[in-house]
Design a protein around this motif. Structure first.
Motif, PDB file in Angstrom:
ATOM      1  N   LEU A 141      -0.579  -4.839  -5.649  1.00  0.00           N
ATOM      2  CA  LEU A 141       0.817  -4.576  -5.268  1.00  0.00           C
ATOM      3  C   LEU A 141       1.377  -3.353  -5.988  1.00  0.00           C
ATOM      4  O   LEU A 141       2.127  -2.561  -5.394  1.00  0.00           O
ATOM      5  CB  LEU A 141       1.674  -5.810  -5.536  1.00  0.00           C
ATOM      6  N   THR A 142       1.004  -3.179  -7.243  1.00  0.00           N
ATOM      7  CA  THR A 142       1.450  -2.010  -8.005  1.00  0.00           C
ATOM      8  C   THR A 142       0.899  -0.734  -7.373  1.00  0.00           C
ATOM      9  O   THR A 142       1.632   0.258  -7.207  1.00  0.00           O
ATOM     10  CB  THR A 142       0.994  -2.124  -9.477  1.00  0.00           C
ATOM     11  N   ASN A 143      -0.362  -0.759  -7.010  1.00  0.00           N
ATOM     12  CA  ASN A 143      -0.962   0.413  -6.352  1.00  0.00           C
ATOM     13  C   ASN A 143      -0.299   0.692  -5.001  1.00  0.00           C
ATOM     14  O   ASN A 143      -0.065   1.858  -4.655  1.00  0.00           O
ATOM     15  CB  ASN A 143      -2.462   0.216  -6.177  1.00  0.00           C
ATOM     16  N   ASN A 144      -0.003  -0.370  -4.244  1.00  0.00           N
ATOM     17  CA  ASN A 144       0.684  -0.205  -2.954  1.00  0.00           C
ATOM     18  C   ASN A 144       2.061   0.425  -3.150  1.00  0.00           C
ATOM     19  O   ASN A 144       2.461   1.316  -2.398  1.00  0.00           O
ATOM     20  CB  ASN A 144       0.822  -1.540  -2.217  1.00  0.00           C
ATOM     21  N   LEU A 145       2.792  -0.037  -4.152  1.00  0.00           N
ATOM     22  CA  LEU A 145       4.123   0.501  -4.428  1.00  0.00           C
ATOM     23  C   LEU A 145       4.042   1.976  -4.806  1.00  0.00           C
ATOM     24  O   LEU A 145       4.837   2.795  -4.330  1.00  0.00           O
ATOM     25  CB  LEU A 145       4.802  -0.302  -5.540  1.00  0.00           C
ATOM     26  N   LYS A 146       3.075   2.314  -5.641  1.00  0.00           N
ATOM     27  CA  LYS A 146       2.903   3.721  -6.040  1.00  0.00           C
ATOM     28  C   LYS A 146       2.580   4.590  -4.837  1.00  0.00           C
ATOM     29  O   LYS A 146       3.068   5.709  -4.712  1.00  0.00           O
ATOM     30  CB  LYS A 146       1.805   3.843  -7.096  1.00  0.00           C
ATOM     31  N   THR A 147       1.745   4.051  -3.954  1.00  0.00           N
ATOM     32  CA  THR A 147       1.383   4.792  -2.738  1.00  0.00           C
ATOM     33  C   THR A 147       2.622   5.031  -1.881  1.00  0.00           C
ATOM     34  O   THR A 147       2.840   6.137  -1.361  1.00  0.00           O
ATOM     35  CB  THR A 147       0.322   4.011  -1.929  1.00  0.00           C
ATOM     36  N   ILE A 148       3.458   3.996  -1.732  1.00  0.00           N
ATOM     37  CA  ILE A 148       4.691   4.131  -0.939  1.00  0.00           C
ATOM     38  C   ILE A 148       5.619   5.144  -1.574  1.00  0.00           C
ATOM     39  O   ILE A 148       6.177   6.017  -0.890  1.00  0.00           O
ATOM     40  CB  ILE A 148       5.390   2.754  -0.791  1.00  0.00           C
ATOM     41  N   GLU A 149       5.804   5.067  -2.892  1.00  0.00           N
ATOM     42  CA  GLU A 149       6.725   5.971  -3.582  1.00  0.00           C
ATOM     43  C   GLU A 149       6.248   7.423  -3.537  1.00  0.00           C
ATOM     44  O   GLU A 149       7.062   8.341  -3.609  1.00  0.00           O
ATOM     45  CB  GLU A 149       6.902   5.521  -5.041  1.00  0.00           C
ATOM     46  N   LYS A 150       4.962   7.657  -3.358  1.00  0.00           N
ATOM     47  CA  LYS A 150       4.430   9.019  -3.280  1.00  0.00           C
ATOM     48  C   LYS A 150       4.424   9.554  -1.841  1.00  0.00           C
ATOM     49  O   LYS A 150       4.186  10.731  -1.627  1.00  0.00           O
ATOM     50  CB  LYS A 150       2.999   9.054  -3.838  1.00  0.00           C
ATOM     51  N   SER A 151       4.704   8.689  -0.880  1.00  0.00           N
ATOM     52  CA  SER A 151       4.652   9.105   0.527  1.00  0.00           C
ATOM     53  C   SER A 151       5.824  10.027   0.882  1.00  0.00           C
ATOM     54  O   SER A 151       6.883  10.005   0.254  1.00  0.00           O
ATOM     55  CB  SER A 151       4.650   7.879   1.444  1.00  0.00           C
ATOM     56  N   LYS A 152       5.613  10.841   1.926  1.00  0.00           N
ATOM     57  CA  LYS A 152       6.653  11.778   2.391  1.00  0.00           C
ATOM     58  C   LYS A 152       7.864  11.026   2.943  1.00  0.00           C
ATOM     59  O   LYS A 152       9.001  11.420   2.699  1.00  0.00           O
ATOM     60  CB  LYS A 152       6.093  12.701   3.477  1.00  0.00           C
ATOM     61  N   SER A 153       7.621   9.955   3.650  1.00  0.00           N
ATOM     62  CA  SER A 153       8.740   9.219   4.252  1.00  0.00           C
ATOM     63  C   SER A 153       9.650   8.639   3.172  1.00  0.00           C
ATOM     64  O   SER A 153      10.874   8.586   3.332  1.00  0.00           O
ATOM     65  CB  SER A 153       8.239   8.126   5.193  1.00  0.00           C
ATOM     66  N   TRP A 154       9.076   8.211   2.072  1.00  0.00           N
ATOM     67  CA  TRP A 154       9.878   7.656   0.961  1.00  0.00           C
ATOM     68  C   TRP A 154      10.736   8.750   0.353  1.00  0.00           C
ATOM     69  O   TRP A 154      11.915   8.548   0.062  1.00  0.00           O
ATOM     70  CB  TRP A 154       8.956   7.035  -0.101  1.00  0.00           C
ATOM     71  N   LYS A 155      10.147   9.921   0.189  1.00  0.00           N
ATOM     72  CA  LYS A 155      10.872  11.054  -0.399  1.00  0.00           C
ATOM     73  C   LYS A 155      11.971  11.554   0.541  1.00  0.00           C
ATOM     74  O   LYS A 155      13.059  11.909   0.090  1.00  0.00           O
ATOM     75  CB  LYS A 155       9.900  12.183  -0.727  1.00  0.00           C
TER      76      LYS A 155
END
Length: 154
Positions: free
Chosen positions: A126-140
């Protein structure tokens, strides 16, 4: 009078299990060196050995008294052989129950450790998934919208 050479050939004899309190050869050499060997001869060394032996006898007497006291306490309880065997059997049953309890606790502990390991793995995923989401363009890109939404909800 003996010399250092004759003392070097001397081998002290000790009974098996004897605790050596001092080095006889060294004591003999010192007596020869100081010129007092003829005064002491064997009497000093015999006396030194006797003192050690008497100390051991005193300790043995104390141990014997303690064993005697323990025996008296045992017989004061007025145990017959059957009572003693019965008590031992009861203690063995009790011990077997405790061992079984321990085994059950060990099994339970093993299960909990596996569960903890599984939960740690899930947290890592879950931590890795969250990091992946936070690094995504859509999140930014949606960051300003989230900030506006936060202000509105207050």
């Amino acid at each position: 009078m003996p010399t250092d050479e004759t003392i070097n050939n001397y081998e002290a004899y000790y009974y098996e299990g004897t605790q050596i309190e001092f080095d006889e050869k060294l004591a003999y050499k010192q007596a020869i060196k100081n010129g007092v060997f003829d005064i002491f001869a064997n009497s000093f060394f015999v006396e030194a050995s006797c003192e050690n032996f008497e100390t051991k006898i005193d300790l043995s007497k104390q141990e014997l008294e303690q064993i005697s006291d323990n025996s008296k306490r045992f017989y004061e309880k007025d145990y017959s052989k059957k009572d003693y065997i019965s008590e031992l059997q009861n203690k063995q049953i009790e011990l077997d129950k405790k061992e079984k309890e321990f085994q059950n606790y060990q099994i339970e502990l093993d299960k909990k450790e596996k569960e903890i390991q599984s939960l740690k793995s899930q947290v890592d995923i879950l931590t890795n998934n969250l990091k992946t989401i936070e690094k995504s363009k859509s999140w930014k890109i949606t960051k300003p919208l989230r900030a506006i939404n936060k202000v509105i909800k207050k």
